[in-house]
Design an enzyme around this catalytic site. Structure first.
Site, short mmCIF file in Angstrom:
data_model
loop_
_atom_site.label_atom_id
_atom_site.label_comp_id
_atom_site.label_asym_id
_atom_site.label_seq_id
_atom_site.Cartn_x
_atom_site.Cartn_y
_atom_site.Cartn_z
CG MET A 114 -26.07 -27.67 5.67
SD MET A 114 -26.95 -27.25 4.13
CE MET A 114 -28.65 -27.57 4.63
CE1 TYR A 168 -29.14 -15.23 -0.66
CE2 TYR A 168 -29.55 -13.83 1.26
CZ TYR A 168 -28.69 -14.61 0.49
OH TYR A 168 -27.39 -14.76 0.89
CG HIS A 192 -25.88 -23.18 6.81
ND1 HIS A 192 -26.94 -23.81 7.43
CD2 HIS A 192 -26.13 -23.27 5.48
CE1 HIS A 192 -27.79 -24.25 6.52
NE2 HIS A 192 -27.31 -23.94 5.32
CG HIS A 205 -23.39 -10.67 -3.36
ND1 HIS A 205 -23.23 -11.99 -3.03
CD2 HIS A 205 -22.31 -10.02 -2.87
CE1 HIS A 205 -22.10 -12.14 -2.35
NE2 HIS A 205 -21.53 -10.96 -2.24
CG HIS A 206 -25.07 -15.13 -4.61
ND1 HIS A 206 -24.81 -14.62 -3.36
CD2 HIS A 206 -26.06 -16.04 -4.42
CE1 HIS A 206 -25.60 -15.17 -2.47
NE2 HIS A 206 -26.37 -16.05 -3.08
CG HIS A 215 -27.45 -11.99 -2.06
ND1 HIS A 215 -26.16 -12.19 -1.60
CD2 HIS A 215 -27.97 -11.05 -1.23
CE1 HIS A 215 -25.93 -11.41 -0.57
NE2 HIS A 215 -27.01 -10.70 -0.33
CG HIS A 264 -23.80 -25.20 0.98
ND1 HIS A 264 -24.27 -23.91 0.80
CD2 HIS A 264 -24.63 -25.76 1.89
CE1 HIS A 264 -25.35 -23.72 1.54
NE2 HIS A 264 -25.58 -24.83 2.22
#
Length: 647
Positions: free
Chosen positions: A529, A272, A456, A304-305, A375, A454
């Site tokens: 989360m 990242y 985790h 990737h993003h 990423h 979102h």
């Protein structure tokens, strides 16, 4: 033989000895009998051979040998479904790290089908494409092109719990076209969203885990193929997309590129990378109306993003930085750059705002600093690659009628909300209750046009639903195959209007089968989360509408479980919540009682303004919103109904 169906319902004796004129009469009767029996024998013979044919068809259908022999480059070699003329393929993604396999597709909501085009740069003896729950090679729905050394075959198949492949009795993938070009071998085929075949994957909104494989040797039949023995991989995509035309950009639209500063991609699998960029000096207030990815040529399979964050306007200066996001030497002020402006993931197309709305950028009261997070997924450990990928923002100084806003729904990030260990599917729900929407929303309500889910690592599914008067009206966004490794802002296929007094319920499903201790809510990657960042207009002062279970009721839970487990003393209230959860003995009873608590106890609301202050009012000890009627799953065509395209 009375009632036997012979004319007149007479017995044979009656036919041969009755008043029929002696021997001549008996001859006529015998001839009539012969004609009747001949007719019946013909009927019986036809019935027999019909039944035999049906049996043969059943046996053929159950036989698992290749059913479709084709010459992949000869369109006349086998019957195929008619291909739509010049079918466009607007969505595409590289499947493998080198980009040798490319998948493109289109969606027809009218016929509820997906059209696929698979391109293989270098094909040997076949290729397979499949879908499974989480990208597993087991229990996958497959379509396979293979050869036995003499002929090529195409067919629908599935893999079992061991990865063994079997040809499907119900062939639901339709071959449309094959061709060979300088770019490689192209395979065009389609399949319905739902086939009502229990072996097939149900294509729904949200993340789809695509698996792929290449065959480097002939196979005599599919039942000799095991996916664990061939070269395979996995990619995630959003398969079902909005089907409307892209809005046109305003004539005065300008661009701002937020790019990685010529980064050398590290030679490791996951990186990242964070960098800081400053807006143009004295940039006036504008509206972002569209954004798209900018990928360095050659890095399409590695980037990737990406996300672009606006820094807090309360931080007057953010130092320059370009490096790993988890570097301990990273400036701490980067932690205040959390307001999402743009999010892109591999396979995503350009993101357009509705014609009446735009996202504010620049001007008084805004930050002049942006943070880009990229990423890099580099499983081949390639080294020396340079990258200047990023996001191109399109903005206009001609402000639109409404400011777009971003509101956070779900659960407050607190250890009060926890998931027991060894859970296959444990649900937690966060609420934006009617009191908060009645207090904070304008009389005409708001219109949600996109959202970003979102969680985790333990998150497996997320769903936000609109409730009005206790009745679930519509799903805002849902992903039953959610992955924290594939997060992007997703356009809704239909805008959802939320009125004052409505309720928004966000439910997250978690899997902790691989964990021996409880997973509490929080900011750490091993904590959890549950959030949905909804994009809406017109912008209001309501920035966060979330909940958690009432803390007093949680302490009652700790007291009950400690007494039940035979502990004379309880540290309830004397230790932190995380410590109290960790001290419990986790058995089925303690997990079931916690689940019951979360689904019945009062809640504390966080109905926060953009200043992070609560709206005026009493927000603790609030009753759990009541839902008296839930949405029914729509029917698919194969179930006798039509799918409601939804959102």
């Amino acid at each position: 033989m009375e009632g036997s169906g012979v004319p007149g319902s007479r017995s044979l004796d009656q036919w041969t000895t009755g008043n029929t004129g002696g021997a001549a009469g008996r001859m006529v009767c015998l001839q009539a009998w012969d004609q009747w029996t001949e007719t019946k024998l013909k009927d019986i013979t036809i019935m027999y051979f019909t039944a035999l044919a049906a049996l043969v068809l059943i046996l053929v259908a159950s036989y698992q040998a290749p059913a479709r022999a084709i010459n992949p480059l000869d369109p006349s070699s086998s019957p195929r479904a008619p291909a739509p003329p010049a079918l466009p393929m607007p969505f595409h993604v590289p499947l493998d790290p080198r980009g040798d396999l490319q998948l493109a597709w289109n969606v027809s909501y009218a016929t509820q089908e997906v059209y696929f085009e698979l391109t293989v740069a270098h094909i040997q003896h076949g290729v397979l494409l499949g879908m499974s729950d989480r990208g597993e090679l087991t229990n996958a729905d497959l379509v396979v092109l293979w050869d036995d050394g003499a002929k090529s075959y195409f067919g629908d198949a599935w893999s079992d719990a061991e990865g063994h492949v079997t040809q499907d009795q119900q062939q639901d993938y339709q071959l449309l076209e094959t061709s060979q070009t300088p770019q490689g071998f192209h395979l065009l085929f389609n399949r319905s969203f739902s086939t009502c075949d229990p072996r097939d994957y149900l294509i729904q909104d949200g993340t789809v885990h695509i698996i792929y494989g290449l065959l480097d040797r002939p196979i005599a039949s599919l039942d000799r193929l095991n996916l664990s023995l061939i070269q395979t991989g996995m990619q995630r995509v959003l398969m079902l997309r909005p089907d409307g035309p892209a809005p046109s950009l305003p004539a005065d639209a300008q661009t701002l590129e937020v790019l990685a500063p010529n980064v050398t991609i590290p030679g490791k699998e996951t990186t990242y990378w964070c960098s800081v960029q400053q807006l143009p000096l004295n940039m006036p207030r504008n509206h972002i109306v569209m954004y798209e990815s900018v990928i360095t040529p050659g890095n399409e399979a590695i980037v990737h993003h990406m996300e672009v964050f606006e820094c807090s306007p309360d931080i007057p200066d953010v130092p320059s930085y370009s490096g790993p996001c988890d570097d301990k030497m990273k400036p701490s002020k980067l932690n205040f750059c959390r307001h999402v402006l743009a999010a892109w993931a591999m396979g995503a197309e350009a993101f357009y705002y509705p014609p009446d709305a735009g996202l504010p950028l620049g001007g008084p009261g805004s930050s002049k600093f942006l943070r880009l997070e990229v990423h890099y997924h580099n499983p081949l450990l390639l080294s020396g690659r340079r990258d200047t990928s990023g996001v191109r923002l399109y903005y206009t100084p001609s402000l639109r009628r409404y400011d777009a806003g971003i509101m956070e729904l779900g659960l407050v990030y607190t250890p009060i909300m926890a998931v027991p260990p060894r859970q296959r599917a444990f649900d937690l729900a966060g609420y934006c209750n009617s009191k908060c929407t009645q207090t904070a929303l304008p009389p005409g309500g708001i219109h949600i046009f996109a959202s970003q889910l979102h969680t985790h690592l333990a998150g497996r599914g997320v769903r936000t639903v609109l409730v009005r008067g206790g009745v679930e009206l519509e799903v805002v966004q849902e992903d039953q195959h959610y992955s924290t490794h594939y997060q992007t802002i997703r356009m809704l296929r239909k805008m959802v209007s939320v009125l004052p007094g409505d309720v928004l319920v966000t439910k997250c499903t978690y899997n902790t089968e691989d964990r021996s201790g409880p997973t509490v809510g929080g900011f750490g990657i091993m904590e959890e989360m549950c959030a949905n960042y909804i994009h809406y207009y017109p912008r209001t002062q309501l920035e966060l509408c979330k909940s958690h279970v009432d803390a007093d009721y949680l302490q009652k839970y700790f007291s009950l479980i400690n007494r039940f487990q035979g502990r004379d003393q309880c540290v309830c209230g004397e230790a932190g919540v995380t410590q109290q959860f960790s001290a419990l003995h986790w058995d089925p009873f303690s997990g079931e009682v916690l689940d019951s608590l979360y689904n019945n106890a009062p809640i504390s609301m966080h109905c926060n303004q953009s200043s992070a202050r609560l709206f005026p009012g009493q927000w603790d000890h609030q009753p759990l919103p009541e839902v008296t009627s839930v949405l029914q799953q729509p029917l698919y065509p194969c179930e006798g109904g039509r799918l409601n395209p939804g959102n």
